[in-house]
Design a protein around this motif. Structure first.
Motif, PDB file in Angstrom:
ATOM      1  N   LYS A  41       0.849  -1.185   0.000  1.00  0.00           N
ATOM      2  CA  LYS A  41       0.000   0.000   0.000  1.00  0.00           C
ATOM      3  C   LYS A  41       0.889   1.240   0.000  1.00  0.00           C
ATOM      4  O   LYS A  41       1.951   1.243   0.641  1.00  0.00           O
ATOM      5  CB  LYS A  41      -0.892   0.010   1.248  1.00  0.00           C
ATOM      6  CG  LYS A  41      -1.884  -1.122   1.284  1.00  0.00           C
ATOM      7  CD  LYS A  41      -2.674  -1.080   2.580  1.00  0.00           C
ATOM      8  CE  LYS A  41      -3.612  -2.262   2.670  1.00  0.00           C
ATOM      9  NZ  LYS A  41      -4.331  -2.290   3.943  1.00  0.00           N
ATOM     10  N   PRO A  42       0.467   2.289  -0.691  1.00  0.00           N
ATOM     11  CA  PRO A  42       1.303   3.505  -0.751  1.00  0.00           C
ATOM     12  C   PRO A  42       1.707   4.025   0.629  1.00  0.00           C
ATOM     13  O   PRO A  42       2.846   4.458   0.818  1.00  0.00           O
ATOM     14  CB  PRO A  42       0.414   4.517  -1.478  1.00  0.00           C
ATOM     15  CG  PRO A  42      -0.493   3.682  -2.323  1.00  0.00           C
ATOM     16  CD  PRO A  42      -0.739   2.426  -1.509  1.00  0.00           C
ATOM     17  N   GLU A  43       0.803   3.943   1.591  1.00  0.00           N
ATOM     18  CA  GLU A  43       1.124   4.474   2.922  1.00  0.00           C
ATOM     19  C   GLU A  43       2.186   3.649   3.659  1.00  0.00           C
ATOM     20  O   GLU A  43       2.756   4.107   4.646  1.00  0.00           O
ATOM     21  CB  GLU A  43      -0.140   4.607   3.779  1.00  0.00           C
ATOM     22  CG  GLU A  43      -0.875   3.314   4.028  1.00  0.00           C
ATOM     23  CD  GLU A  43      -1.966   2.991   3.008  1.00  0.00           C
ATOM     24  OE1 GLU A  43      -2.811   2.133   3.332  1.00  0.00           O
ATOM     25  OE2 GLU A  43      -1.982   3.561   1.916  1.00  0.00           O
ATOM     26  N   ASP A  44       2.464   2.438   3.185  1.00  0.00           N
ATOM     27  CA  ASP A  44       3.480   1.592   3.824  1.00  0.00           C
ATOM     28  C   ASP A  44       4.836   1.654   3.119  1.00  0.00           C
ATOM     29  O   ASP A  44       5.834   1.158   3.647  1.00  0.00           O
ATOM     30  CB  ASP A  44       3.018   0.132   3.853  1.00  0.00           C
ATOM     31  CG  ASP A  44       1.802  -0.077   4.733  1.00  0.00           C
ATOM     32  OD1 ASP A  44       1.617   0.706   5.686  1.00  0.00           O
ATOM     33  OD2 ASP A  44       1.031  -1.021   4.458  1.00  0.00           O
ATOM     34  N   SER A  45       4.876   2.256   1.952  1.00  0.00           N
ATOM     35  CA  SER A  45       6.077   2.176   1.123  1.00  0.00           C
ATOM     36  C   SER A  45       7.310   2.810   1.769  1.00  0.00           C
ATOM     37  O   SER A  45       8.397   2.218   1.743  1.00  0.00           O
ATOM     38  CB  SER A  45       5.819   2.779  -0.249  1.00  0.00           C
ATOM     39  OG  SER A  45       5.428   4.127  -0.127  1.00  0.00           O
ATOM     40  N   GLU A  46       7.178   3.978   2.342  1.00  0.00           N
ATOM     41  CA  GLU A  46       8.335   4.632   2.956  1.00  0.00           C
ATOM     42  C   GLU A  46       8.857   3.835   4.154  1.00  0.00           C
ATOM     43  O   GLU A  46      10.070   3.772   4.383  1.00  0.00           O
ATOM     44  CB  GLU A  46       8.005   6.065   3.359  1.00  0.00           C
ATOM     45  CG  GLU A  46       7.774   6.991   2.179  1.00  0.00           C
ATOM     46  CD  GLU A  46       8.978   7.128   1.253  1.00  0.00           C
ATOM     47  OE1 GLU A  46      10.127   7.102   1.745  1.00  0.00           O
ATOM     48  OE2 GLU A  46       8.771   7.269   0.032  1.00  0.00           O
ATOM     49  N   LYS A  47       7.945   3.216   4.910  1.00  0.00           N
ATOM     50  CA  LYS A  47       8.371   2.388   6.043  1.00  0.00           C
ATOM     51  C   LYS A  47       9.185   1.194   5.551  1.00  0.00           C
ATOM     52  O   LYS A  47      10.189   0.826   6.151  1.00  0.00           O
ATOM     53  CB  LYS A  47       7.167   1.897   6.843  1.00  0.00           C
ATOM     54  CG  LYS A  47       6.481   2.975   7.653  1.00  0.00           C
ATOM     55  CD  LYS A  47       5.414   2.394   8.559  1.00  0.00           C
ATOM     56  CE  LYS A  47       4.113   2.303   7.780  1.00  0.00           C
ATOM     57  NZ  LYS A  47       2.978   1.852   8.571  1.00  0.00           N
ATOM     58  N   ILE A  48       8.754   0.598   4.440  1.00  0.00           N
ATOM     59  CA  ILE A  48       9.463  -0.563   3.888  1.00  0.00           C
ATOM     60  C   ILE A  48      10.857  -0.168   3.419  1.00  0.00           C
ATOM     61  O   ILE A  48      11.838  -0.869   3.699  1.00  0.00           O
ATOM     62  CB  ILE A  48       8.644  -1.200   2.751  1.00  0.00           C
ATOM     63  CG1 ILE A  48       7.367  -1.817   3.317  1.00  0.00           C
ATOM     64  CG2 ILE A  48       9.472  -2.229   1.986  1.00  0.00           C
ATOM     65  CD1 ILE A  48       6.341  -2.212   2.281  1.00  0.00           C
ATOM     66  N   VAL A  49      10.976   0.973   2.741  1.00  0.00           N
ATOM     67  CA  VAL A  49      12.291   1.451   2.294  1.00  0.00           C
ATOM     68  C   VAL A  49      13.184   1.728   3.501  1.00  0.00           C
ATOM     69  O   VAL A  49      14.378   1.391   3.495  1.00  0.00           O
ATOM     70  CB  VAL A  49      12.144   2.696   1.395  1.00  0.00           C
ATOM     71  CG1 VAL A  49      13.490   3.332   1.111  1.00  0.00           C
ATOM     72  CG2 VAL A  49      11.442   2.331   0.078  1.00  0.00           C
ATOM     73  N   ALA A  50      12.625   2.305   4.556  1.00  0.00           N
ATOM     74  CA  ALA A  50      13.400   2.586   5.767  1.00  0.00           C
ATOM     75  C   ALA A  50      13.874   1.286   6.431  1.00  0.00           C
ATOM     76  O   ALA A  50      15.035   1.195   6.868  1.00  0.00           O
ATOM     77  CB  ALA A  50      12.576   3.410   6.746  1.00  0.00           C
ATOM     78  N   ILE A  51      13.013   0.297   6.515  1.00  0.00           N
ATOM     79  CA  ILE A  51      13.395  -0.997   7.106  1.00  0.00           C
ATOM     80  C   ILE A  51      14.525  -1.623   6.292  1.00  0.00           C
ATOM     81  O   ILE A  51      15.498  -2.130   6.851  1.00  0.00           O
ATOM     82  CB  ILE A  51      12.178  -1.943   7.194  1.00  0.00           C
ATOM     83  CG1 ILE A  51      11.194  -1.424   8.248  1.00  0.00           C
ATOM     84  CG2 ILE A  51      12.622  -3.371   7.503  1.00  0.00           C
ATOM     85  CD1 ILE A  51       9.841  -2.116   8.225  1.00  0.00           C
ATOM     86  N   ALA A  52      14.405  -1.577   4.966  1.00  0.00           N
ATOM     87  CA  ALA A  52      15.467  -2.114   4.109  1.00  0.00           C
ATOM     88  C   ALA A  52      16.784  -1.391   4.391  1.00  0.00           C
ATOM     89  O   ALA A  52      17.833  -2.024   4.515  1.00  0.00           O
ATOM     90  CB  ALA A  52      15.080  -1.986   2.639  1.00  0.00           C
ATOM     91  N   ASN A  58      19.752  -1.971  -0.286  1.00  0.00           N
ATOM     92  CA  ASN A  58      19.383  -0.867  -1.166  1.00  0.00           C
ATOM     93  C   ASN A  58      17.928  -1.029  -1.567  1.00  0.00           C
ATOM     94  O   ASN A  58      17.513  -2.106  -1.985  1.00  0.00           O
ATOM     95  CB  ASN A  58      20.265  -0.850  -2.414  1.00  0.00           C
ATOM     96  CG  ASN A  58      21.708  -0.579  -2.096  1.00  0.00           C
ATOM     97  OD1 ASN A  58      22.007   0.184  -1.187  1.00  0.00           O
ATOM     98  ND2 ASN A  58      22.601  -1.192  -2.833  1.00  0.00           N
ATOM     99  N   ALA A  59      17.169   0.039  -1.447  1.00  0.00           N
ATOM    100  CA  ALA A  59      15.752  -0.008  -1.804  1.00  0.00           C
ATOM    101  C   ALA A  59      15.301   1.365  -2.263  1.00  0.00           C
ATOM    102  O   ALA A  59      15.808   2.381  -1.793  1.00  0.00           O
ATOM    103  CB  ALA A  59      14.910  -0.470  -0.617  1.00  0.00           C
ATOM    104  N   VAL A  60      14.355   1.366  -3.188  1.00  0.00           N
ATOM    105  CA  VAL A  60      13.754   2.613  -3.664  1.00  0.00           C
ATOM    106  C   VAL A  60      12.263   2.409  -3.841  1.00  0.00           C
ATOM    107  O   VAL A  60      11.795   1.288  -4.036  1.00  0.00           O
ATOM    108  CB  VAL A  60      14.348   3.080  -5.007  1.00  0.00           C
ATOM    109  CG1 VAL A  60      15.809   3.453  -4.874  1.00  0.00           C
ATOM    110  CG2 VAL A  60      14.145   2.061  -6.098  1.00  0.00           C
ATOM    111  N   LEU A  61      11.543   3.490  -3.770  1.00  0.00           N
ATOM    112  CA  LEU A  61      10.142   3.475  -4.155  1.00  0.00           C
ATOM    113  C   LEU A  61      10.162   3.600  -5.674  1.00  0.00           C
ATOM    114  O   LEU A  61      10.452   4.654  -6.226  1.00  0.00           O
ATOM    115  CB  LEU A  61       9.388   4.634  -3.504  1.00  0.00           C
ATOM    116  CG  LEU A  61       7.924   4.790  -3.879  1.00  0.00           C
ATOM    117  CD1 LEU A  61       7.148   3.515  -3.600  1.00  0.00           C
ATOM    118  CD2 LEU A  61       7.321   5.959  -3.140  1.00  0.00           C
ATOM    119  N   ALA A  62       9.897   2.492  -6.357  1.00  0.00           N
ATOM    120  CA  ALA A  62      10.121   2.414  -7.801  1.00  0.00           C
ATOM    121  C   ALA A  62       8.973   2.977  -8.621  1.00  0.00           C
ATOM    122  O   ALA A  62       9.187   3.546  -9.682  1.00  0.00           O
ATOM    123  CB  ALA A  62      10.389   0.968  -8.209  1.00  0.00           C
TER     124      ALA A  62
END
Length: 91
Positions: A41-52, A58-62
């Motif tokens: 979900k869009p609202e979870d994307s930044e949290k996932i990148v931060a956890i990575a 390396n992670a990006v919101l693609a």
């Protein structure tokens, strides 16, 4: 729609040039070195990148999944379009 990718590893650029392959072929065969994708979900994307990042990955919101009449993946940074048949997208 993929609008942002991690840097392509040099080995993949080398193979692409030496074998005269297109970006579409490099994505199909080697995933162009991008690893894996997580759809969230869009609202979870930044949290996932931060956890990575905390895990030293390396992670990006693609990009985002968009509704379309066609089954395809558009990779804007590579000017590549992969259709369902070429990319083996599952229904």
């Amino acid at each position: 729609m993929i609008e942002n990718i991690l840097p392509v590893p040099e080995i993949f650029k080398f193979v692409e040039k030496q074998k005269n392959m297109s970006p579409e072929e490099m994505i199909q065969i080697f995933n162009y070195g991008s690893g894996l994708a997580i759809y969230a979900k869009p609202e979870d994307s930044e949290k996932i990148v931060a956890i990575a990042g905390n895990l030293k990955l390396n992670a990006v919101l693609a990009g985002e999944v968009q509704k379309s009449e066609k089954r395809e993946v558009v990779v804007k940074p590579l000017n590549a379009v992969l259709s369902g048949g070429k990319f083996q997208l599952q229904k």
